[in-house]
Structure formats: structure tokens, C-alpha cells
Motif scaffolding. Sequence first.
Motif, PDB file in Angstrom:
ATOM      1  N   SER A 199       0.819  -1.223   0.000  1.00 43.82           N
ATOM      2  CA  SER A 199       0.000   0.000   0.000  1.00 43.82           C
ATOM      3  C   SER A 199       0.848   1.267   0.000  1.00 43.82           C
ATOM      4  O   SER A 199       1.886   1.340   0.653  1.00 43.82           O
ATOM      5  N   ASN A 200       0.339   2.241  -0.720  1.00 48.92           N
ATOM      6  CA  ASN A 200       0.896   3.588  -0.630  1.00 48.92           C
ATOM      7  C   ASN A 200       0.369   4.200   0.678  1.00 48.92           C
ATOM      8  O   ASN A 200      -0.837   4.347   0.848  1.00 48.92           O
ATOM      9  N   ARG A 260       0.049   7.054   1.752  1.00 44.92           N
ATOM     10  CA  ARG A 260      -0.776   8.247   1.639  1.00 44.92           C
ATOM     11  C   ARG A 260      -2.056   7.992   0.842  1.00 44.92           C
ATOM     12  O   ARG A 260      -2.890   8.874   0.684  1.00 44.92           O
ATOM     13  N   ASN A 261      -2.167   6.788   0.300  1.00 45.27           N
ATOM     14  CA  ASN A 261      -3.399   6.383  -0.370  1.00 45.27           C
ATOM     15  C   ASN A 261      -3.478   4.862  -0.290  1.00 45.27           C
ATOM     16  O   ASN A 261      -3.171   4.158  -1.246  1.00 45.27           O
ATOM     17  N   GLU A 299      -4.118   2.229  -2.927  1.00 41.34           N
ATOM     18  CA  GLU A 299      -3.310   2.167  -4.143  1.00 41.34           C
ATOM     19  C   GLU A 299      -1.966   1.489  -3.817  1.00 41.34           C
ATOM     20  O   GLU A 299      -1.427   1.667  -2.739  1.00 41.34           O
ATOM     21  N   ILE A 337       1.987   0.959  -4.051  1.00 42.32           N
ATOM     22  CA  ILE A 337       3.188   1.754  -4.358  1.00 42.32           C
ATOM     23  C   ILE A 337       4.279   0.829  -4.896  1.00 42.32           C
ATOM     24  O   ILE A 337       5.240   1.256  -5.524  1.00 42.32           O
ATOM     25  N   ALA A 338       4.124  -0.480  -4.645  1.00 45.13           N
ATOM     26  CA  ALA A 338       5.081  -1.478  -5.139  1.00 45.13           C
ATOM     27  C   ALA A 338       4.374  -2.825  -5.160  1.00 45.13           C
ATOM     28  O   ALA A 338       3.304  -2.975  -4.560  1.00 45.13           O
ATOM     29  N   VAL A 392       8.616   2.620   3.341  1.00 45.14           N
ATOM     30  CA  VAL A 392       8.323   3.916   2.733  1.00 45.14           C
ATOM     31  C   VAL A 392       8.504   4.964   3.836  1.00 45.14           C
ATOM     32  O   VAL A 392       7.828   4.886   4.870  1.00 45.14           O
ATOM     33  N   LEU A 395       7.978   9.570   1.404  1.00 41.86           N
ATOM     34  CA  LEU A 395       7.558   8.560   0.424  1.00 41.86           C
ATOM     35  C   LEU A 395       8.730   8.006  -0.385  1.00 41.86           C
ATOM     36  O   LEU A 395       8.588   7.572  -1.532  1.00 41.86           O
ATOM     37  N   ILE A 426      11.271   5.068  -1.047  1.00 38.07           N
ATOM     38  CA  ILE A 426      11.188   3.615  -0.793  1.00 38.07           C
ATOM     39  C   ILE A 426      12.584   3.021  -0.564  1.00 38.07           C
ATOM     40  O   ILE A 426      13.514   3.305  -1.315  1.00 38.07           O
TER      41      ILE A 426
END
Lengths: 384, 298
Positions: B194-195, B197-198, B201, B203-204, B287, B291, B293
Amino acid sequence: MSSSKILSVLTASALAIPTLSSAADMPTQNSLSYVSSFYTDDAISGSQSIDGKEHDRYDIKVNQFHVMAPISEDETISFDYIHDAMSGASPWSVAPVGTTNKVIMSGASIKDTRQDTRINYTKYERFRTSGITFSNSRENDYNSYSLGGDLQLSLSDKNTVIGAGASISWDTIKPTQGIYANLLDGITKENKNTYSIYGSVTQVIDKKTLVQFGASTSFHTGYLSDAYKMNDKRPDYRFMTTTNIKLVYFFDQVDASAHLEYRYYKDSWAVRSDTIGLTMYKNLQGDYQIVPSIRYYSQDAAKFYNTNTTQASTAQYYSDDYRLTKYGAIGTGLKVIKRLSDITVYGSFERYNTNNDFALGANSKNNPGLVSYTRMSIGIEYKF
Amino acid sequence: MTNTDKNLHIIPFKAMGGPCNVHLYLADDQLHLSDELINEVRRIESKYSRFNENSVLSQINKNSSKGIVVDDETAGLLNYANDLYTLSDGLFDISSGILSEAWNFKSNNLPTKKSINEALKLVGWGKVSFDGNELKMPANMRLDLGGIGKEYAADCVANLARSFRIQHGLVDLGGDLSVIGPHPDGTPWRVGISNPRNPQEAIAFTNLHSGGLASSGDYERYMIINNKRYCHILNPKTGYPENSISGISIIANQCMIAGSIATIAMLKGKDLAIKWLDEQGITYVMVDKHLKISAQKA
């Protein structure tokens, strides 16, 4: 990468919780397999035999069935049945003709079958796998019962596995008195007992490397001579020890693993041998795997090995059996495995060449009865 | 029964305060097994819930000042928590749940120093006596399996599925994953990280063939005061959160272990966590608060 103390301690601790500790390594499917093999000894050539004629040796057809089934969440039972049909002849004696030794063959073709049945029960626990095996092997002239137990303990991180086992077998020999009956030992029934123990330690070094040490000893007592050989009288006990080390390394760039093994054997008859073998397991596209292997073997003769019958007759123990001479051998093999979703099929070919001159060190022993062979197998396994 | 006769079933349900799924390759005659797997989650949830007065955990919190004998499963979990406390030098402490009562994340007000100090007096697994069977702790101390319960449940479900001879599947309890086994063709599960900040969505992405993946982050419960983010993962020694890591996902051979390590990493803070994870050879995706990584594949 350093060893991760935290991961190993937490893994041990997590797996100690009853709900997480069930036997994850246990086979969860039934499996059924069949293997058919054909084994053929090279013939004894005219130049090796005393009558100047070529003689065929053994051909063996082997049918092998295996079935394994989980019977509960942590127990399996397996059953094996092997049927060998052999025909051919074997060396009866070796005699010097001039300066060279020649083979005297057993003459008429021997036909025999061997039926081997084996039943195993295995229990899988959190850090322990234990099994018990009972087997029976039966030929016209031979009957053997054996009972064995084995135990594997995983140390808490499962990176170390300790194995141990013991077995005992009771064999009865009733030689069938063929055309050479009067020359044979004249025995009607003899017994042989075997007691064996082994231990091993397998250590995972890292994700790619595993090393295994093993040692075993076995003690045979009773009638250990070969009733079908003319000049054969052996001690009534034999104490054997084997130690081995095996290194397994996985090459992830080429998706293959190499198994390198060395084995040292020694017994109270002064037979000692060195074996070194290398086997590669190479995964290919389309769920194929090829397994080429090469093995070198070198053995020293038993202290009572003797092809001179005049000397032999006055000695306490003597044998001209080619298996007790000094010799070496080179084995090569290739196996091709194809995995389908529930079915695995394979074919294999093995060639084993023996020669007195292959042995390590100078060799004055010469036995024309040494056997070289070819073996071919096809197998199929179904999991359901 | 061949694997090709088995179809992938994705069964969603709600448990442990969030959306859950089990992904199972099942034959038609195995369909009923998914209910038993979901029941296992419910069993663990009710046994260790803080909110259920009759739960084993609530009984412990009520009665253990006099000493209480616990069942084998609970003893196993407490023993695991004890190892975790020792290995993390006290950073992972199942008695620290009381701190989040001092922090009211809905209030948008920081707690007072005094209220944190009061709460800290009731924190400290070191004050608990546990001999593997009987637990005794000072009055008013409370245990909370928040840091390991959901991850433990994921592993239990995966283990139970394997005992039903389900070989291919994935358990997802609110983003904490435990693999039953890879897809029938042997390929791993592809899972998103997970991202922070969202969280909806990715992130990886990573591949999971076996074991578990668990994540921790500053996005689950938090408040932002004077541009500083305060999240719910609180240091049992100081009573305050660390804010240098936004999210971390750990891969380990058990989801519970991954979750424990993720919590410790959050509390250590970015630099110390990276050093520690690298030293221990642990697979992670981190993260940071900008943000950025960082990752290590063991």
C-alpha cells in the motif's frame, strides 16, 4: 547475510503454538507410482572364459509399485511391492590358465524371481518425523525379514535436522542344488542376521547451500559365504562402517543444483572403498528436469580374496568372488523427468563400467568375472 | 482430483475490524471448507477481543492480579510475546495497549505529559510473571494482542486450510497475508504494497510464494497537529510514536512474525530500523515520511 537470530527464535516460538504447529512437511496427497526397469550384465567374452566361449550373464526385469496415503492429519502409510525376474548365469569360480585368470561360469541358465514387499508407517510431528518399516524379500532359495525404525528431529529453526535409525534382518538361505550340487558346499539351510544403525546431521548453511554428514555401521553374522561359488569360505561375521559427506549447492542463475558426495567404507574383511559422485538437477522450460550423474568407485580386496585354488584349499578363509577383488568402477547416468499437473513421468539410463585397472593405486589382482552393466528405467507417479 | 479441476474462489468477509478475503483453489466438494476457515477467524477474534467481556483476554485482564492459569494456545501466544519483548529490548510490549487510551486520535489534541506518565506506570511486560502456564500481573495492567492477533489468525487459517488438504490459496485479513500455497502452476501470489498516503493504491508489488506478509504504517489511526503526524504505534518506553517511517511491509515465514517485525521497525525509526533489518537479513519494503522507498530482498 548474517544469521538472523530474531527470525529463528520467533519461528521456534510461533511453531510452538498448538494451532500453528501441525505437520506442514507431511505429504498431503495420495501417491501411486510404477517403475519398470531392465538391467543387463555385459556378457563374459570368449577370452575371459575358461572354455573360450562367450557367456551371457544376468538379465533382470524389475517391476516396482509404490502407494502412499495419508491416513490422518499427521500419519502416512506406504506400501511397496517389487518383482524381479532374473535369468542368466553367474561366475562359479576363477581358475588360472597359464598366467591369466579365466572364469568358469555356472553353465545352465538360472531362473529366479524375487518378490519384495515393504510396509511403512510414518508419523509427522512438529519437530519430529518417526517411522517404522517392515519388509520381506523372497526368492526360491532365499527369505529375508527385516524390521527398522527411523527418527528425524528438526532443531527449533528447522535449519538443522538430525536423523537416526536402526534395523535388524533375519535371512534364511536354502540353496537349490543344481547340476553342480556335489561340488557345492553341500549346505541345505543356513541363516544370516544383520544389525544396522545410522546417524546423520543435515545443516542448511544458507538459502543455496546444504551439507550433510552421515555414518552407519552394520554387523552381519551367520552364513556369509556364497553357496553358489566353488571356492568360497568366508568368516561368519562382518563388521562394516560407512561415513559420508554430501554438499548440495543451488545455482540460482542457471536454476540447477549440484549434489557432490563422498563416501568412505571399511569392513572387518579389509575391504575398503572410496566413492565420489556428482549429480546435477537442471530445471528446464516446460516443467522438464534433467539429471546427469557421474560416480567413481574404488575398492581394495578382502584379505582372504584368492584366485589360487591350491593356496586357497589350505587357508581358513578364501574366496575368488569378483565382488571381493580390488577394482574400480565408473558409473554414468542420465534421467529426464517431466512434470504434468498431477503426474510425473521419467526415463533413466545408467551405465556402470568396472575394471581392475580403475582402482586407485597399483593393482596385481585380476578378476575376469567383474561385471559391467546397463540399466534402463521408465517410471510414472500420480498424485491425487 | 487434478488441480485443473479446482477453481479459484475468492470469499470476502468482515472480521477483526476490516475487510478480509480468502483466495482458495477448491474442488466442488471442498466448497464448504471456506466456512470453516472463516469460523477460525471468528474463533480467534472472539477469544482475544478486548471488546468482548467474556473473551479469554478480558478474563486475563480482569483476574490475573491474583494469578490465572491459561490454556495452551494462549500460553503459546504469551510465550511468543515474551520472546518478542526480549528480542526487541522491550520495544514490542503487549501491555502497552493502555497508552492508546491516553491518546485520543479522534480528538485532534495531544495528550498531556501527565496522562502519558500515568499510563506508562501500567506498561511493562517485565512486571508480569509468566511461567509458561500461570500468569500474574499487577492490578490495572492490561494485555492487548493488537500487534499480533490478526496476523496470528491469518497463519492459523492458512495452517488449517493445509490440514484440509487445500494446497493453493492465500489468506488476507485486512492486508495481513498468509500463503497457503502458490497458484496450482507453482507461480507465486502477486501482492501490492500500500501507498501510505493512499492505502487503496499500490506503491510497489512483490511475489509471495510461501510464508506471510504484514504491514504497519502511520495511516491506520493518526492525527496531524502543527504539521506533525502522530500515529497509533506508540513506544512503550516513551509513550510517543516515531514518525520517520510512513509504512513498512515485512515478508517472513509466518505472517505473525512479519507483523511483529513491522511493529518493531516502526518504533525503531527509519535509520535504526534499516540497519537492524539489514543485519537480520529480513525482507522488507519501507516507505519513509517523504515517500522514499527502501527495500531489501533476503
